[in-house]
Design an enzyme around this catalytic site. Structure first.
Site, short mmCIF file in Angstrom:
data_model
loop_
_atom_site.label_atom_id
_atom_site.label_comp_id
_atom_site.label_asym_id
_atom_site.label_seq_id
_atom_site.Cartn_x
_atom_site.Cartn_y
_atom_site.Cartn_z
N ARG A 169 0.84 -1.18 0.00
CA ARG A 169 0.00 0.00 0.00
C ARG A 169 0.89 1.25 0.00
NH1 ARG A 169 -1.96 -3.59 3.93
NH2 ARG A 169 -4.06 -4.41 3.52
N LYS A 193 -1.96 -2.68 7.96
CA LYS A 193 -3.13 -2.31 8.75
C LYS A 193 -3.14 -3.07 10.06
CE LYS A 193 -6.25 -0.95 4.99
NZ LYS A 193 -7.55 -1.21 4.35
N HIS A 270 -2.71 2.79 -5.72
CA HIS A 270 -3.44 1.56 -5.43
C HIS A 270 -3.63 0.72 -6.69
CE1 HIS A 270 -5.10 -0.22 -1.85
NE2 HIS A 270 -6.14 -0.66 -2.53
N ARG A 273 -0.99 -1.75 -6.94
CA ARG A 273 -1.27 -2.88 -6.04
C ARG A 273 -2.23 -3.85 -6.72
NH1 ARG A 273 -1.46 -4.42 -0.54
NH2 ARG A 273 -3.49 -4.98 0.29
N HIS A 296 -3.90 -9.32 3.20
CA HIS A 296 -5.34 -9.41 3.41
C HIS A 296 -5.65 -10.36 4.56
CE1 HIS A 296 -6.22 -8.25 -1.05
NE2 HIS A 296 -6.08 -7.20 -0.28
N TYR A 305 -9.75 -10.45 -7.01
CA TYR A 305 -8.82 -10.33 -8.13
C TYR A 305 -8.98 -11.46 -9.14
CZ TYR A 305 -6.61 -6.71 -5.37
OH TYR A 305 -6.38 -5.58 -4.65
#
Length: 327
Positions: A169, A193, A270, A273, A296, A305
Site C-alpha cells: 500500500r 493495517k 493503489h 497494487r 489481506h 482479483y
C-alpha cells in the site's frame, strides 16, 4: 526516554488530535476513539473517519430528541435512510453504519448501555466491483518512461518498481525505513493495517532500482546538511528538500509519471497494487500466496482479483470461439 514512553507520548498526541472539545459528540465517543487507538490499533486516518461518522450520527439523534444512551434500532434505521437520501455510495453508507454499530458494541462492552440497538441492523449490500488493473504493457510503459540517472528519476523509478513488485500500500511505501530493507536478502519489512508486520520479497527489478536509488549518487544527493529529525534520516524515500516523502508526495509522483504516457486518468498508487495481484494470478500464482503478499486478513478480499482473470478469459472466449456468440 524509553521506547515505551515515546510510544505513550505519540499515542497522547494522536488522541489530542482526534478528541477535540469543540466538536459536539455524545456520551462515550471520546472513550470509543481512545479504545480504537489503544486496544484495536486503528490508524489515525481510520479514527478520523469514525469520528466524522459518529458526529453525523449524533446530529441525527439530536434531531430526533435521542442520545447514544437512548438510541433505538429505529434511530439507526433513520440514520441509514438519511445517508441514502444524501446520495452517498453504498460503500460509504456501509462504512458509516459500521462505525455506528461498532460504537454501540463498545458501549455494551463497557457497560455504558445494557443493550445493542445495532445488533440486528444489516449493512447495505455493496456491489462487488472488479479492481481496475493496468495491463502488463501499461506498467512497462509507465516505469520505462522514467529515464535518466539523476536522483529524482532514480527515486521515482525505484518507487514504481517497489509498488508494482511488492503490491504494498502507499502508506506502507512511505513508511519504509532504511532498517526495514535487507538488500542482501532481497526482502523488505512493512507495517500494514492494524500494525501487522509482514516481510515481502524484492524481485530483481525492484531490487536493482532500490540499490541504484540508495547510492550516494542518488539518495545521497538529496540528503540535507542537517537532518530535521531521526525519522527523515531513516526514511527510504526523500523529497527534494531532504525530508521524508509524504503520502501525498508519493501519490503525486505516481500520477505525474503516469500522465507522461497518457495514463494519468486511470492510475493511482493503489492501481499498482491491483495490477501486482492481478498479474500474479494471471501467471498462475497461488491465491493464498497473493493473500499473504497483500496482507489481506480474509481470502475473500483476495478472491476479488480472480474476477479480473475470469473476465479476461470470457472476453477471449467470446472473441475467439466460433460457438461463443449467438447468431
Amino acid at each position: 526516554m524509553s521506547a515505551r514512553a515515546a510510544a505513550d507520548i505519540a499515542t497522547d498526541e494522536t488522541m489530542s488530535a482526534l478528541v477535540k472539545a469543540d466538536v459536539r459528540t455524545d456520551v462515550g465517543v471520546e472513550e470509543f476513539l481512545a479504545w480504537l487507538v489503544l486496544e484495536r490499533y486503528r490508524a489515525p486516518r481510520t479514527c478520523e473517519a469514525y469520528r466524522r461518522d459518529l458526529l453525523s450520527y449524533c446530529e441525527v439523534l439530536a434531531s430526533r430528541g435521542a442520545t447514544t444512551r437512548s438510541a433505538s434500532e429505529e434511530d439507526l434505521l433513520v440514520y441509514l435512510r438519511y445517508q441514502q437520501e444524501l446520495g452517498k455510495a453504498p460503500s460509504s453508507i456501509s462504512r458509516a453504519l459500521t462505525s455506528v454499530r461498532t460504537f454501540h458494541k463498545f458501549l455494551l462492552l463497557e457497560g455504558i448501555r445494557d443493550d445493542d440497538p445495532g445488533a440486528h441492523v444489516e449493512l447495505p449490500r455493496v456491489p462487488r466491483g472488479v479492481p481496475k488493473a493496468l495491463s502488463e504493457a501499461e506498467v512497462v510503459a509507465i516505469i520505462g518512461a522514467v529515464e535518466g540517472s539523476d536522483a529524482v528519476s532514480l527515486r521515482d523509478r525505484a518507487m514504481l518498481e517497489t509498488l508494482y513488485g511488492t503490491g504494498m500500500r502507499i502508506g506502507e511505501l512511505v513508511g519504509m525505513s532504511l532498517v526495514d530493507l535487507d538488500l542482501n536478502g532481497a526482502v523488505v519489512r512493512v507495517l500494514g493495517k492494524g500494525n501487522k508486520e509482514r516481510v515481502l520479497p524484492l524481485g530483481r527489478c525492484a531490487h536493482e532500482a532500490l540499490t541504484a536509488w540508495l547510492s550516494p549518487a542518488a539518495r545521497g544527493q538529496m540528503e540535507p546538511e542537517r537532518w530535521a529529525n531521526k525519522s527523515d534520516q531513516n526514511a527510504v524515500w526523500l523529497n527534494q528538500r531532504g525530508g521524508g516523502l509524504s503520502r501525498q508526495g508519493a501519490y503525486n509522483i505516481v500520477k505525474t509519471r503516469a500522465r507522461l504516457v497518457g495514463l494519468g486518468a486511470k492510475v493511482s498508487p493503489h492501481v499498482f497494487r491491483h495490477s501486482c495481484a492481478t498479474h500474479m494470478l494471471d501467471h498462475g500464482a497461488d491465491i493464498r500466496a497473493v493473500q499473504e503478499l497483500l496482507g489481506h486478513v480474509s481470502i475473500s478480499t483476495t478472491q476479488v482479483y480472480t474476477m479480473v482473470a475470469n473476465e479476461k478469459l470470457w472476453q477471449a472466449y467470446r472473441a475467439a470461439h466460433p460457438r461463443a456468440l449467438k447468431s
